[in-house]
Design an enzyme around this catalytic site. Sequence first.
Site, PDB file in Angstrom:
ATOM      1  N   SER A 250       0.856  -1.188   0.000  1.00  0.00           N
ATOM      2  CA  SER A 250       0.000   0.000   0.000  1.00  0.00           C
ATOM      3  C   SER A 250       0.890   1.235   0.000  1.00  0.00           C
ATOM      4  O   SER A 250       2.010   1.201   0.506  1.00  0.00           O
ATOM      5  CB  SER A 250      -0.877   0.019   1.252  1.00  0.00           C
ATOM      6  N   ASP A 251       0.377   2.335  -0.557  1.00  0.00           N
ATOM      7  CA  ASP A 251       1.077   3.601  -0.361  1.00  0.00           C
ATOM      8  C   ASP A 251       0.912   3.987   1.117  1.00  0.00           C
ATOM      9  O   ASP A 251       0.012   3.504   1.802  1.00  0.00           O
ATOM     10  CB  ASP A 251       0.515   4.679  -1.284  1.00  0.00           C
ATOM     11  N   TRP A 252       1.800   4.858   1.589  1.00  0.00           N
ATOM     12  CA  TRP A 252       1.897   5.112   3.022  1.00  0.00           C
ATOM     13  C   TRP A 252       0.589   5.651   3.609  1.00  0.00           C
ATOM     14  O   TRP A 252       0.078   6.664   3.178  1.00  0.00           O
ATOM     15  CB  TRP A 252       3.071   6.065   3.285  1.00  0.00           C
TER      16      TRP A 252
END
Length: 883
Positions: free
Chosen positions: A287-289
């Site tokens: 996932s992106d942060w």
Amino acid sequence: MMAVSSTLRLSLTLGAAFAPLSLGGPAVGARDSVPPEFVAKPYYPAPHGGWVESWKDAYTKAQALVSQMTLAEKTNVTSGIGIFMGPCVGNTGSAERVGFPRLCLQDSALGVASADLVTAFPAGITTGATFDKALIYARAVAIGKEFRGKGANVYLGPSVGPLGRKPLGGRNWEGFGSDPVLQGKAGALTIKGVQEQGIIATIKHLIGNEQEMYRMYNPFMPGYSANIDDRTLHEIYLWPFAEAVHQGVGAVMTAYNAVNGSACSQHSNLINGILKDELGFQGFVMSDWLSHIGGVDSALAGLDMNMPGDTNIPLFGYSNWHYELSRAVLNGSVPLDRLNDMVTRIAAAWYKFGQDKDHPRPNFSSNTRNKDGPLYPAAIFSPSGQVNWFVNVQDDHYLVARQVAQDAITLLKNDGSALPLSTSQKIKVFGTAAAVNPDGPNACLNRACNKGTLGMGWGSGVADYPYIDDPITAIRKRVPNVQFSNNDGYPWFHPQPSADEVAIVFITSDAGENSFTVEGNNGDRNSAKLAAWHNGDELVRKAAEQYSTVIVVAQTVGPLILEKWVDLPSVKAVLFQHLPGQEAGESLANVLFGSASPAGHLPYSITKRLEDFPDSIANLRGFAFGQVQDTYSEGLYIDYRYLNKQKIKPRFAFGHGLSYTTFNYTSATISPVTQLSLLPPSRAPKGSTPTYSTAIPPASEAIWPANFNRIWRYLYSWLNEKEANEAYAIGSTGSKKYAYPAGYSETQTPGPASGGDEGGNPALWDVAYEVSVTVKNTGSTYPGKASVQAYLQYPEGIPYDTPIVQLRDFEKTSELAPGGEETVTLKFTRRDLSVWDVTLQNWVVPGFDGKRYTIWLGEASDKLLTACYTDTGKCESGLTPPV
Ligand SMILES: *[C@@H]1O[C@H](CO)[C@@H](O)[C@H](O)[C@H]1NC(C)=O
Ligand SMILES: *[C@@H]1O[C@H](CO)[C@@H](O)[C@H](O)[C@H]1NC(C)=O
Ligand SMILES: *[C@@H]1O[C@H](CO)[C@@H](O)[C@H](O)[C@H]1NC(C)=O
Ligand SMILES: *[C@@H]1O[C@H](CO)[C@@H](O)[C@H](O)[C@H]1NC(C)=O
Ligand SMILES: *[C@@H]1O[C@H](CO)[C@@H](O)[C@H](O)[C@H]1NC(C)=O
């Protein structure tokens, strides 16, 4: 990822600001405003990795390792230990007992972020502007070496999404330009160069993150929905991701936003269906942060790694995975089979790039430059120790950085051969961008200011400069008594220049990530739009009133509107440096004074007005109640594809770039390589994948060890005994069933016809035609490098609407002396000649039965010099091109 400050203070403020909201859990807003024709179809289950031949060895080793892991060890390695908890921007948990370390995931696409003694390479957009495969690769090799030298495992790049659909979009500069083929080839070469150094590359952001504002899910509103039809997805936005998977990329990062109303981090059709089954991706998906919003659902939808570990409100010690994933496996919601696949994918990537052998551990800290510091900064009361070993990884990488910066310089206009300048010329320099920020090149956190030379945008996609070689220093080395007005306004008292004096005027335009607002721009260029910042257009106009020769140099994230001055008679030359990184000076001076001919080409079109594009491209989507909708109503028609269709002449076309010399093409030939059929030959069935026991493991595998010394806010994968037993009781008896999404299944599928190997059906990558052309430097004074760009025109009378011409390959010559020549060869694959048929759900070659495809070779999308035909096998010059 999201730009995060390296200072703890900011992070704590962030945490505190969200504190009251942490109890409600993630709110996912209604999706009723998504236009009804856009649907996020369910696609289950997550395909197992390991069926592709080139990953077999890695998967065999991974299986042996994973089969020794306990439940808590498995869930540990799928998740970060928490934001600001370790040396890198992402740090996974480990399974040290069986020899699997914590992995270090580090920004950015242009160099090791938040570290000293590294190289700040030119940005992606600059690299794209070279149109030079050898240089793109060389930059990647150097980047990979620096990541390895610092002990990172995973390089969080390259970025090919955003693709550059919207000129105002904030992060376009991290990628290579507004064309899928330019993005795809540059992305793949970057992956190759980085991964050959034993570093796992991450292609990002999957997909549709074409504007910054409203991208993130938060408790008040969902991230915007990018509504993309199937054909447009395949032929434009997914294209570079397919290229990356074909190159064997080890990791993929999902985007913050939604697609067709479903968040990318838990979009089963996107991850399970398109990425893992159709494209045959074998690595792991992160996932992106702080974009991970749904624990069980994201696992089922194919997410493999949760970054940086926290829920989307960080720093409370809560996670959607870790202990929750252990629980979800014990209570039977997430099949153990899915968890095994996640961990196997992560371990396989680690083996594939040789990280089991002597891979250095991180020897730097993203959190401090001091030798000693807290080991777990976000824990506040953290044990301390050595965190920086000051390993210098720069080597001679400034050379490749400088070459990229130099070869990217794009000469848009050069009336009367105003350039190159002579060193005996009287020169005045205007504009603050000529000199490094007087506060220091790294004075602003995450480069979130536009002060002095602009070598990169802002946000997470940056690195710290070791120095900036600025233009004024390099110019002074050649013309010692040059005068410099270090100001963005024209001086009040300025002596009348003599007729032979030249003004060099520096202007800028900046953009970045939505986590910072700079001079009113929230990441996207929502405020400045496409005007030069700091009244730069006015500075050019004033200089043009006084001087008879004005040279404009732009440091810019993307296109600018130049109409206020570009036609003024004294504005003789315009150069785009793009974002040159640390090597901004010598690279420019070499071109200004003629030691090198400019060789860069525009990686996007420059229009006369932003409104030359349709609303869906020209404008950012504004606030809406519910979910903001970004519908790709223009379909395939972005950048030059749109302008050509509408017969709108840009000011400077995609691919445009002048040289000090001239080139001519001779002896063009086209040869068929592989015979094509309407559809690719049918794919081979998937190979075998690792198998494990699927029985729910005993609760004891997830229970805290006795007397474990916990670190506050650190994320762990253990449960207490009572919780573990309760979950196990549910799972082992089936007393409660998880409310699985519609279409949920646990039976592995054979995969779609369009798949078959990494990147899709392997026949898509068969070369169908090769075209060769001899390029001659027809000038008499300057050597130069020529860019040969190949644009494909589809046959007439086919049942598909296609853009008039589309870039399909490009090559750059070496530096040719006057009179010198070189033959370059361009390749066209089955995929290049295909269209995505939404009914057949496959790539079809509409002209397979002998219809004429025309391959145009030229120096720019609007300078097409030679045509080659697939039907007659002939090439000719001197034609009127279709655009
Ligand atoms: C989005 O919706 C369109 C139209 O129904 C569909 O063709 C496409 O496959 C969907 N995209 C994804 C990623 O599900
Ligand atoms: C998870 O990783 C952390 C960090 O490396 C480690 O302290 C912990 O022991 C690991 N947990 C398990 C179950 O191995
Ligand atoms: C840092 O990396 C170097 C190689 O780049 C390695 O020799 C050294 O052991 C690493 N330091 C630590 C603390 O792991
Ligand atoms: C199992 O645990 C997960 C994670 O806490 C939770 O989301 C899910 O609802 C639980 N399932 C059941 C059937 O209790
Ligand atoms: C360029 O090449 C064409 C043949 O492709 C030839 O007709 C023409 O004369 C050449 N021009 C120059 C300037 O050499």
